[in-house]
Write an enzyme that holds these catalytic residues in place. Structure first.
Site, PDB file in Angstrom:
ATOM      1  N   ASN A 146       0.874  -1.174   0.000  1.00 23.26           N
ATOM      2  CA  ASN A 146       0.000   0.000   0.000  1.00 23.26           C
ATOM      3  C   ASN A 146       0.910   1.222   0.000  1.00 23.26           C
ATOM      4  O   ASN A 146       1.493   1.568   1.024  1.00 23.26           O
ATOM      5  CB  ASN A 146      -0.888  -0.034   1.258  1.00 23.26           C
ATOM      6  CG  ASN A 146      -1.718   1.231   1.416  1.00 23.26           C
ATOM      7  OD1 ASN A 146      -1.757   2.078   0.513  1.00 23.26           O
ATOM      8  ND2 ASN A 146      -2.377   1.365   2.556  1.00 23.26           N
ATOM      9  N   TRP A 147       1.034   1.858  -1.149  1.00 27.36           N
ATOM     10  CA  TRP A 147       1.980   2.974  -1.286  1.00 27.36           C
ATOM     11  C   TRP A 147       1.451   4.259  -0.657  1.00 27.36           C
ATOM     12  O   TRP A 147       2.154   5.240  -0.576  1.00 27.36           O
ATOM     13  CB  TRP A 147       2.313   3.214  -2.761  1.00 27.36           C
ATOM     14  CG  TRP A 147       3.004   2.055  -3.435  1.00 27.36           C
ATOM     15  CD1 TRP A 147       3.322   0.836  -2.882  1.00 27.36           C
ATOM     16  CD2 TRP A 147       3.471   2.007  -4.790  1.00 27.36           C
ATOM     17  NE1 TRP A 147       3.958   0.050  -3.812  1.00 27.36           N
ATOM     18  CE2 TRP A 147       4.066   0.725  -4.992  1.00 27.36           C
ATOM     19  CE3 TRP A 147       3.447   2.907  -5.864  1.00 27.36           C
ATOM     20  CZ2 TRP A 147       4.618   0.346  -6.222  1.00 27.36           C
ATOM     21  CZ3 TRP A 147       4.004   2.531  -7.081  1.00 27.36           C
ATOM     22  CH2 TRP A 147       4.579   1.265  -7.253  1.00 27.36           C
ATOM     23  N   LYS A 148       0.187   4.254  -0.261  1.00 28.24           N
ATOM     24  CA  LYS A 148      -0.457   5.439   0.341  1.00 28.24           C
ATOM     25  C   LYS A 148      -0.213   6.669  -0.549  1.00 28.24           C
ATOM     26  O   LYS A 148      -0.173   6.527  -1.758  1.00 28.24           O
ATOM     27  CB  LYS A 148       0.050   5.616   1.779  1.00 28.24           C
ATOM     28  CG  LYS A 148      -0.139   4.330   2.609  1.00 28.24           C
ATOM     29  CD  LYS A 148       0.067   4.504   4.078  1.00 28.24           C
ATOM     30  CE  LYS A 148      -0.144   3.161   4.786  1.00 28.24           C
ATOM     31  NZ  LYS A 148      -0.025   3.243   6.229  1.00 28.24           N
ATOM     32  N   HIS A 180      -9.454   1.317   4.974  1.00 26.06           N
ATOM     33  CA  HIS A 180      -8.172   1.434   5.680  1.00 26.06           C
ATOM     34  C   HIS A 180      -8.360   2.355   6.887  1.00 26.06           C
ATOM     35  O   HIS A 180      -9.143   3.304   6.831  1.00 26.06           O
ATOM     36  CB  HIS A 180      -7.107   1.998   4.737  1.00 26.06           C
ATOM     37  CG  HIS A 180      -5.737   1.923   5.316  1.00 26.06           C
ATOM     38  ND1 HIS A 180      -5.271   2.842   6.230  1.00 26.06           N
ATOM     39  CD2 HIS A 180      -4.747   1.016   5.157  1.00 26.06           C
ATOM     40  CE1 HIS A 180      -4.040   2.499   6.593  1.00 26.06           C
ATOM     41  NE2 HIS A 180      -3.698   1.401   5.954  1.00 26.06           N
ATOM     42  N   GLU A 236      -6.720   4.693   7.996  1.00 27.58           N
ATOM     43  CA  GLU A 236      -6.497   6.123   7.723  1.00 27.58           C
ATOM     44  C   GLU A 236      -7.733   6.752   7.086  1.00 27.58           C
ATOM     45  O   GLU A 236      -8.037   7.921   7.327  1.00 27.58           O
ATOM     46  CB  GLU A 236      -5.246   6.290   6.840  1.00 27.58           C
ATOM     47  CG  GLU A 236      -3.978   6.007   7.649  1.00 27.58           C
ATOM     48  CD  GLU A 236      -2.819   5.432   6.865  1.00 27.58           C
ATOM     49  OE1 GLU A 236      -2.824   5.489   5.619  1.00 27.58           O
ATOM     50  OE2 GLU A 236      -1.887   4.898   7.516  1.00 27.58           O
ATOM     51  N   GLU A 291      -5.287  -4.886  10.560  1.00 25.42           N
ATOM     52  CA  GLU A 291      -4.246  -3.880  10.775  1.00 25.42           C
ATOM     53  C   GLU A 291      -4.480  -3.177  12.106  1.00 25.42           C
ATOM     54  O   GLU A 291      -5.270  -2.212  12.171  1.00 25.42           O
ATOM     55  CB  GLU A 291      -4.273  -2.838   9.647  1.00 25.42           C
ATOM     56  CG  GLU A 291      -3.992  -3.400   8.271  1.00 25.42           C
ATOM     57  CD  GLU A 291      -3.380  -2.364   7.346  1.00 25.42           C
ATOM     58  OE1 GLU A 291      -2.362  -2.667   6.734  1.00 25.42           O
ATOM     59  OE2 GLU A 291      -3.912  -1.243   7.260  1.00 25.42           O
ATOM     60  N   GLY A 332       2.782   2.203  10.828  1.00 30.48           N
ATOM     61  CA  GLY A 332       3.746   3.293  10.690  1.00 30.48           C
ATOM     62  C   GLY A 332       4.468   3.641  11.979  1.00 30.48           C
ATOM     63  O   GLY A 332       5.110   4.686  12.066  1.00 30.48           O
ATOM     64  N   SER A 389       3.688  -2.297  10.269  1.00 31.21           N
ATOM     65  CA  SER A 389       5.146  -2.400  10.473  1.00 31.21           C
ATOM     66  C   SER A 389       5.739  -3.745  10.032  1.00 31.21           C
ATOM     67  O   SER A 389       6.684  -4.237  10.642  1.00 31.21           O
ATOM     68  CB  SER A 389       5.512  -2.089  11.936  1.00 31.21           C
ATOM     69  OG  SER A 389       5.138  -0.755  12.252  1.00 31.21           O
ATOM     70  N   GLY A 405       2.949  -1.106   4.284  1.00 35.62           N
ATOM     71  CA  GLY A 405       3.008   0.321   3.992  1.00 35.62           C
ATOM     72  C   GLY A 405       4.438   0.749   3.714  1.00 35.62           C
ATOM     73  O   GLY A 405       4.974   0.516   2.630  1.00 35.62           O
ATOM     74  N   GLY A 406       5.071   1.334   4.711  1.00 32.05           N
ATOM     75  CA  GLY A 406       6.407   1.940   4.563  1.00 32.05           C
ATOM     76  C   GLY A 406       7.421   1.072   3.822  1.00 32.05           C
ATOM     77  O   GLY A 406       8.112   1.556   2.915  1.00 32.05           O
TER      78      GLY A 406
END
Ligand code: 13P
Length: 254
Positions: free
Chosen positions: A12-14, A98, A100, A170, A176, A216, A237-238
């Site tokens: 997920n590149w956000k 998600h 967010e 999640e 993150g 993470s 993610g990251g």
């Protein structure tokens, strides 16, 4: 790794990557992961990069996902993107609900369910996200929160629609933050989710649904997480923003 269900690992590149950066990243992934057949690999770039990334992954083992979509097909919904538009770029998956989006865009379980039904109607596979806040975990409410999110976000989905869907657990406190859930913590909630799916649907259906862990995930912790019985993949993610970071997660999970 011998698993009951095929692993699915998605990046997920956000809200990251220009088109040029996205092309670089996916070109590197395609090169590094060319031989991988054991895992379903998905990248979810921002909308603006879908067109170019779709050209790079054509005829590869990498599938394309989006990060959100509208529950409506088309019309006066300024700023929204519909399933038909995603399908123009051979998008196969779409992340829905998600944390967010729940937190910053006010998405509710009912909205997530409506989007999931619209996605499935267009033959897109929804990746439906659930997860508790730190305060909820500390108050011993993880199962209550995740159970409510599941019931609400899957409302109206038939058995065969559920089987086309992926659930992503999640925990919000692990997103993150570098604070990954322990493999045991992840397994505990994944098993709870599968049991709830048994109650909502049936044993066979619940056994076929893939449940990803997100929060993470990195190359160094992927293998142990993926080896848990009810962990069927990762939503990253990251660590999915760099070729090495993501390709090592995939390779370490095999
Ligand atoms: P991180 O891997 O950066 O913790 O993000 C997880 C996530 O939100 C994936 O959807």
């Amino acid at each position: 790794m011998d698993k009951e269900r095929k692993l699915i690992i998605a990046g997920n590149w956000k809200m990251n990557k220009t088109v040029a950066e996205a092309i670089d990243l996916v070109t590197g992934l395609k090169r590094d992961l060319v031989a991988v057949k054991e895992v379903d690999i998905v990248v979810c770039p921002p909308f603006t990069a879908l067109s170019e990334v779709s050209k790079v992954v054509l005829d590869s083992n990498i599938r394309l996902g989006a990060q959100n979509m509208s529950e409506h097909q088309s019309g006066a919904f300024t700023g929204e993107i519909g399933a038909g538009m995603l399908k123009e770029f051979s998008v196969r998956y779409v992340i829905l609900g998600h944390s967010e989006r729940r937190q910053f865009n006010g998405e509710t379980d009912a909205m997530v369910a409506a989007k999931a039904i619209a996605a499935l109607a267009a033959s897109l596979k929804p990746i439906i996200c659930v997860g508790e806040l730190l305060a909820e975990r500390e108050a011993g409410r993880t199962e209550a929160v995740v159970g409510t999110q599941l019931e609400g976000s899957l409302k109206g989905l038939t058995k065969s629609q559920l089987e086309e869907s992926i659930i992503a657990y999640e925990p919000v406190w692990a997103i993150g933050t570098g604070k990954v859930a322990t493999p045991q913590q992840a397994q505990e909630v994944h098993a709870f989710i599968r049991n709830r799916l048994v109650a909502m649907y049936d044993e066979g259906t619940a056994r076929r649904v893939r449940i990803q862990y997100g929060g993470s995930v990195k190359a160094s912790n992927a293998r142990e997480l993926m080896s848990q019985a009810d962990v069927d993949g990762a939503l990253v993610g990251g660590a999915s923003l760099e070729v090495r970071g993501f390709s090592d997660i995939v390779k370490n999970s095999i």
